[in-house]
Scaffold this motif. Structure first.
Motif, PDB file in Angstrom:
ATOM      1  N   MET A  51       0.804  -1.147   0.120  1.00 24.65           N
ATOM      2  CA  MET A  51       0.097   0.041   0.104  1.00 24.65           C
ATOM      3  C   MET A  51       0.910   0.979   0.005  1.00 24.65           C
ATOM      4  SD  MET A  51      -2.807   1.000   2.525  1.00 24.65           S
ATOM      5  CE  MET A  51      -4.091  -0.505   2.564  1.00 24.65           C
ATOM      6  N   VAL A  52       0.630   2.399  -0.740  1.00 23.44           N
ATOM      7  CA  VAL A  52       1.136   3.586  -0.705  1.00 23.44           C
ATOM      8  C   VAL A  52       0.177   4.465  -0.685  1.00 23.44           C
ATOM      9  CG1 VAL A  52       2.884   2.675  -2.270  1.00 23.44           C
ATOM     10  CG2 VAL A  52       0.851   3.608  -3.272  1.00 23.44           C
ATOM     11  N   GLY A  53       0.566   5.877  -0.336  1.00 26.90           N
ATOM     12  CA  GLY A  53      -0.285   6.847  -0.362  1.00 26.90           C
ATOM     13  C   GLY A  53      -0.503   7.463  -1.654  1.00 26.90           C
ATOM     14  N   ALA A  54      -1.608   7.916  -2.028  1.00 29.93           N
ATOM     15  CA  ALA A  54      -1.706   8.549  -3.304  1.00 29.93           C
ATOM     16  C   ALA A  54      -1.611   9.999  -3.103  1.00 29.93           C
ATOM     17  CB  ALA A  54      -2.909   8.065  -3.871  1.00 29.93           C
ATOM     18  N   ASP A  55      -1.109  10.735  -4.246  1.00 31.38           N
ATOM     19  CA  ASP A  55      -1.067  12.214  -4.263  1.00 31.38           C
ATOM     20  C   ASP A  55      -2.431  12.861  -4.122  1.00 31.38           C
ATOM     21  OD1 ASP A  55       1.770  12.235  -4.696  1.00 31.38           O
ATOM     22  OD2 ASP A  55       1.755  12.435  -6.622  1.00 31.38           O
ATOM     23  N   LYS A  56      -2.523  14.021  -3.792  1.00 28.15           N
ATOM     24  CA  LYS A  56      -3.827  14.602  -3.491  1.00 28.15           C
ATOM     25  C   LYS A  56      -4.302  15.642  -4.234  1.00 28.15           C
ATOM     26  CE  LYS A  56      -7.274  14.385   0.313  1.00 28.15           C
ATOM     27  NZ  LYS A  56      -7.342  14.013   1.654  1.00 28.15           N
ATOM     28  N   PRO A  57      -4.436  15.517  -5.608  1.00 28.15           N
ATOM     29  CA  PRO A  57      -4.752  16.679  -6.327  1.00 28.15           C
ATOM     30  C   PRO A  57      -6.349  17.218  -5.486  1.00 28.15           C
ATOM     31  CG  PRO A  57      -4.366  15.057  -7.778  1.00 28.15           C
ATOM     32  CD  PRO A  57      -4.189  14.399  -6.348  1.00 28.15           C
ATOM     33  N   THR A  58      -6.839  18.342  -6.205  1.00 30.45           N
ATOM     34  CA  THR A  58      -7.974  18.883  -5.618  1.00 30.45           C
ATOM     35  C   THR A  58      -9.179  18.136  -6.166  1.00 30.45           C
ATOM     36  OG1 THR A  58      -8.475  20.277  -7.684  1.00 30.45           O
ATOM     37  CG2 THR A  58      -7.281  21.273  -6.015  1.00 30.45           C
ATOM     38  N   ARG A  59     -10.360  17.864  -5.375  1.00 30.56           N
ATOM     39  CA  ARG A  59     -11.496  17.299  -5.757  1.00 30.56           C
ATOM     40  C   ARG A  59     -11.845  17.669  -7.067  1.00 30.56           C
ATOM     41  NH1 ARG A  59     -14.502  15.511  -1.525  1.00 30.56           N
ATOM     42  NH2 ARG A  59     -16.668  16.083  -2.398  1.00 30.56           N
ATOM     43  N   LEU A  60     -11.768  18.959  -7.534  1.00 30.89           N
ATOM     44  CA  LEU A  60     -12.267  19.338  -9.037  1.00 30.89           C
ATOM     45  C   LEU A  60     -11.387  18.538  -9.929  1.00 30.89           C
ATOM     46  CD1 LEU A  60     -13.851  21.114 -10.602  1.00 30.89           C
ATOM     47  CD2 LEU A  60     -12.540  22.932 -10.405  1.00 30.89           C
ATOM     48  N   GLU A  61      -9.879  18.586  -9.673  1.00 26.36           N
ATOM     49  CA  GLU A  61      -9.107  17.989 -10.534  1.00 26.36           C
ATOM     50  C   GLU A  61      -9.320  16.504 -10.829  1.00 26.36           C
ATOM     51  OE1 GLU A  61      -4.827  20.607 -10.505  1.00 26.36           O
ATOM     52  OE2 GLU A  61      -5.519  19.194  -8.935  1.00 26.36           O
ATOM     53  N   ASN A  62      -9.447  15.803  -9.603  1.00 29.43           N
ATOM     54  CA  ASN A  62      -9.910  14.273  -9.761  1.00 29.43           C
ATOM     55  C   ASN A  62     -11.151  13.979 -10.509  1.00 29.43           C
ATOM     56  OD1 ASN A  62      -7.606  12.967  -8.417  1.00 29.43           O
ATOM     57  ND2 ASN A  62      -8.282  13.712  -6.541  1.00 29.43           N
ATOM     58  N   THR A  63     -12.273  14.825 -10.071  1.00 34.08           N
ATOM     59  CA  THR A  63     -13.307  14.672 -10.691  1.00 34.08           C
ATOM     60  C   THR A  63     -13.325  15.059 -12.294  1.00 34.08           C
ATOM     61  OG1 THR A  63     -14.619  15.522  -8.984  1.00 34.08           O
ATOM     62  CG2 THR A  63     -15.956  15.591 -10.846  1.00 34.08           C
ATOM     63  N   LYS A  64     -12.646  15.921 -12.772  1.00 36.92           N
ATOM     64  CA  LYS A  64     -12.420  16.192 -14.166  1.00 36.92           C
ATOM     65  C   LYS A  64     -11.688  14.913 -14.878  1.00 36.92           C
ATOM     66  CE  LYS A  64     -12.252  21.205 -14.344  1.00 36.92           C
ATOM     67  NZ  LYS A  64     -11.470  22.416 -14.665  1.00 36.92           N
ATOM     68  N   LYS A  65     -10.629  14.401 -14.119  1.00 38.10           N
ATOM     69  CA  LYS A  65      -9.900  13.181 -14.823  1.00 38.10           C
ATOM     70  C   LYS A  65     -10.796  12.129 -14.978  1.00 38.10           C
ATOM     71  CE  LYS A  65      -5.889  11.911 -12.897  1.00 38.10           C
ATOM     72  NZ  LYS A  65      -5.231  10.915 -11.889  1.00 38.10           N
ATOM     73  N   VAL A  66     -11.619  11.920 -13.888  1.00 36.71           N
ATOM     74  CA  VAL A  66     -12.728  10.659 -14.113  1.00 36.71           C
ATOM     75  C   VAL A  66     -13.643  10.872 -15.237  1.00 36.71           C
ATOM     76  CG1 VAL A  66     -14.509   9.184 -13.087  1.00 36.71           C
ATOM     77  CG2 VAL A  66     -12.388   9.986 -11.741  1.00 36.71           C
ATOM     78  N   LYS A  67     -14.102  12.212 -15.389  1.00 35.17           N
ATOM     79  CA  LYS A  67     -15.253  12.637 -16.613  1.00 35.17           C
ATOM     80  C   LYS A  67     -14.496  12.544 -17.842  1.00 35.17           C
ATOM     81  CE  LYS A  67     -17.813  16.198 -15.768  1.00 35.17           C
ATOM     82  NZ  LYS A  67     -19.254  15.426 -15.892  1.00 35.17           N
ATOM     83  N   ARG A  68     -13.201  12.415 -17.918  1.00 32.66           N
ATOM     84  CA  ARG A  68     -12.744  12.410 -19.095  1.00 32.66           C
ATOM     85  C   ARG A  68     -12.930  10.893 -20.050  1.00 32.66           C
ATOM     86  NH1 ARG A  68      -7.766  14.948 -16.737  1.00 32.66           N
ATOM     87  NH2 ARG A  68      -8.415  17.396 -17.029  1.00 32.66           N
ATOM     88  N   PHE A  69     -12.872   9.972 -19.156  1.00 33.45           N
ATOM     89  CA  PHE A  69     -13.380   8.509 -19.816  1.00 33.45           C
ATOM     90  C   PHE A  69     -14.487   8.598 -20.579  1.00 33.45           C
ATOM     91  CE2 PHE A  69     -10.735   6.995 -15.957  1.00 33.45           C
ATOM     92  CZ  PHE A  69     -10.092   6.297 -16.624  1.00 33.45           C
ATOM     93  N   ARG A  70     -14.622   7.953 -21.540  1.00 32.60           N
ATOM     94  CA  ARG A  70     -15.748   8.008 -22.617  1.00 32.60           C
ATOM     95  C   ARG A  70     -16.638   7.301 -21.860  1.00 32.60           C
ATOM     96  NH1 ARG A  70     -12.115   6.991 -27.467  1.00 32.60           N
ATOM     97  NH2 ARG A  70     -11.818   8.832 -28.511  1.00 32.60           N
ATOM     98  N   LYS A  71     -16.270   5.969 -21.150  1.00 33.49           N
ATOM     99  CA  LYS A  71     -17.474   5.159 -20.593  1.00 33.49           C
ATOM    100  C   LYS A  71     -16.780   4.662 -19.343  1.00 33.49           C
ATOM    101  CE  LYS A  71     -19.411   3.143 -24.904  1.00 33.49           C
ATOM    102  NZ  LYS A  71     -19.815   1.832 -25.549  1.00 33.49           N
ATOM    103  N   ILE A  72     -17.876   4.673 -18.406  1.00 33.84           N
ATOM    104  CA  ILE A  72     -17.400   3.863 -17.049  1.00 33.84           C
ATOM    105  C   ILE A  72     -18.415   2.756 -16.902  1.00 33.84           C
ATOM    106  CG2 ILE A  72     -17.178   4.295 -14.548  1.00 33.84           C
ATOM    107  CD1 ILE A  72     -16.828   7.443 -15.145  1.00 33.84           C
ATOM    108  N   ILE A  73     -17.801   1.600 -16.913  1.00 33.96           N
ATOM    109  CA  ILE A  73     -18.601   0.513 -16.885  1.00 33.96           C
ATOM    110  C   ILE A  73     -18.349  -0.230 -15.458  1.00 33.96           C
ATOM    111  CG2 ILE A  73     -19.059  -1.460 -18.007  1.00 33.96           C
ATOM    112  CD1 ILE A  73     -18.556  -0.467 -20.654  1.00 33.96           C
TER     113      ILE A  73
END
Length: 444
Positions: A341-363
């Motif tokens: 286990m490692v600690g993940a970097d912590k970008p802002t909530r907005l940056e993380n949300t934008k990253k996930v939204k860039r996927f064409r599909k989430i199945i």
């Protein structure tokens, strides 16, 4: 000394215009607004001795964005023997005494030591808080030189401060500019602000395949298409992940097995009382930009020792778990127990949300019921004026946090600022090659 560089005609006036205090650039992905802003600043600092400040909300994002872009242009102009780019501390120094310094708004205390800054570039200004923007205005001061602030952004919701400040604030009955007029006219000046709108169509260096990819966004996320392709502000749809869908577990596994080079990730969010220990296993189809979620763990009121027993399979598999870095003691405990286990970097909530939204599909597998429960109809929180708050949601989605951590270090192809590729330059494309004279070039 003359330097020749090919530029997009859409940005020609902007690059050489220094008549105004504020320059507000909004546009779609790949329009080259950041590239041309970096070029504009370099030219200005070669011409006049100035200190320029480049700002983003999170300091750690600057090196791979603004700094690397400026460095790339300096090398492309063959000026890297005279303009020195340093990373520790991050700074760019010019032969005439000009310099560029870099700061993040997540470390506001470091802004207090800045003096005689006559030029500020706020990249992704919509991510900077309004209080930070006003703080930067106060830092823009010089006894002799004319002051300039450049703001670049992709359009977000009309609830964002940058829209309310530079366009329309209905609550305060403040009208500066109708954004629809800007989309039609492309460049508008009001008092001391120069407005500039651009889309990928304005960037002649983009390959057609990139344009096609932007056009394809409309098939799975109309809000993102408005932002990325059309470069227009709007009211975002209530759903945070409109591309989220569920499928039978066996179909999800079959789809994952069909991926040529799957990228497997595991993310974990810690919780106890009201929040939950949430773990998700994911597989990424990087070529098609599809995120598959196929396994979950979701429980609260569990001490670490009990959770360690229930997830002991991870000790056997030694899968790397990326977890919330805000809990270093918990991460250390799991590692002592034999987990990877490692600690993940912590970008802002907005940056993380934008990253996930860039996927064409989430199945998501239908077996991951808590993931579905939290994400299928996850909506943005709204303020008292029914405006969307872009980094807050209707619930606290722990599985969403687990996904953020699991995706740490992976970037969905961000179709944003696209680097210039001189190989696609064609005669008759409209691109102009400008000779830029420097009277002070002798000091080189």
């Amino acid at each position: 000394m003359d330097i020749e560089k090919e530029i997009n005609p859409r940005f020609e006036d902007y690059i050489f215009n220094w008549d105004y205090k504020y320059y507000f650039l909004v546009g779609g992905y790949g329009s080259s607004k950041s590239y041309n802003t970096a070029f504009k600043i370099i030219l200005k600092l070669l011409e006049e001795k100035r200190t320029a400040l480049v700002v983003r909300e999170v300091y750690d994002t600057i090196r791979d964005s603004c700094y690397s872009l400026l460095e790339e242009i300096i090398i492309d102009m063959e000026l890297d023997d005279t303009i020195k780019c340093k990373t520790s501390p991050m700074q760019i120094k010019f032969p005439n005494g000009s310099k560029i310094i870099f700061k993040g708004m997540d470390k506001p205390a470091k802004l207090k030591s800045i003096n005689n800054v006559s030029l500020i570039w706020i990249e992704e200004c919509s991510e900077v808080k309004y209080a930070g923007f006003k703080e930067l205005i106060g830092r823009l001061r010089h006894p002799k030189l004319k002051l300039h602030m450049i703001l670049t952004t992709n359009p977000v919701s009309k609830g964002n401060w940058c829209y309310k400040h530079f366009f329309i604030n209905k609550k305060k009955k403040r009208f500066i500019l109708d954004d629809q007029d800007l989309y039609k006219q492309k460049t508008i000046v009001t008092k001391d602000t120069y407005y500039h709108h651009s889309t990928a169509d304005d960037n002649y260096f983009l390959p057609q395949s990139y344009i096609d990819e932007l056009d394809d966004i409309k098939t799975y996320d109309e809000d993102l298409h408005r932002i990325a392709r059309k470069g227009e502000f709007g009211t975002n749809g209530l759903k945070v992940l409109p591309q989220f869908q569920k499928a039978p577990h066996h179909e999800v596994l079959s789809a994952i097995q069909a991926i040529k080079k799957p990228i497997y990730r595991v993310g974990m969010d810690f919780g106890f009382e009201k929040s939950f220990n949430a773990i998700v296993r994911m597989a990424i189809d990087d070529e098609n930009k599809i995120l598959y979620i196929y396994w979950q763990y979701y429980k609260n009121h569990m001490t670490d020792d009990k959770t360690a027993i229930e997830i002991s399979e991870f000790k056997r598999t030694q899968e790397l778990i990326r977890a919330d870095c805000a809990e270093p003691k918990t991460i250390q405990y799991y590692n002592q127990e034999g987990f990877n286990m490692v600690g993940a970097d912590k970008p802002t909530r907005l940056e993380n949300t934008k990253k996930v939204k860039r996927f064409r599909k989430i199945i998501c597998s239908e077996d991951c019921k808590d993931v579905i429960d939290e994400l299928e109809d996850l909506t943005y929180a709204t303020d008292k004026n029914d405006e969307i708050i872009e980094d807050e949601f209707s619930i606290d989605p722990h599985t969403f946090s687990a996904i953020w951590y699991g995706l740490d270090g992976y970037e969905v192809s961000d179709l944003k600022e696209h680097k210039y590729d001189d190989s696609v330059y064609k005669k008759g494309s409209g691109i102009k090659k400008e000779s830029v004279p420097y009277k002070k070039a002798k000091v080189f």
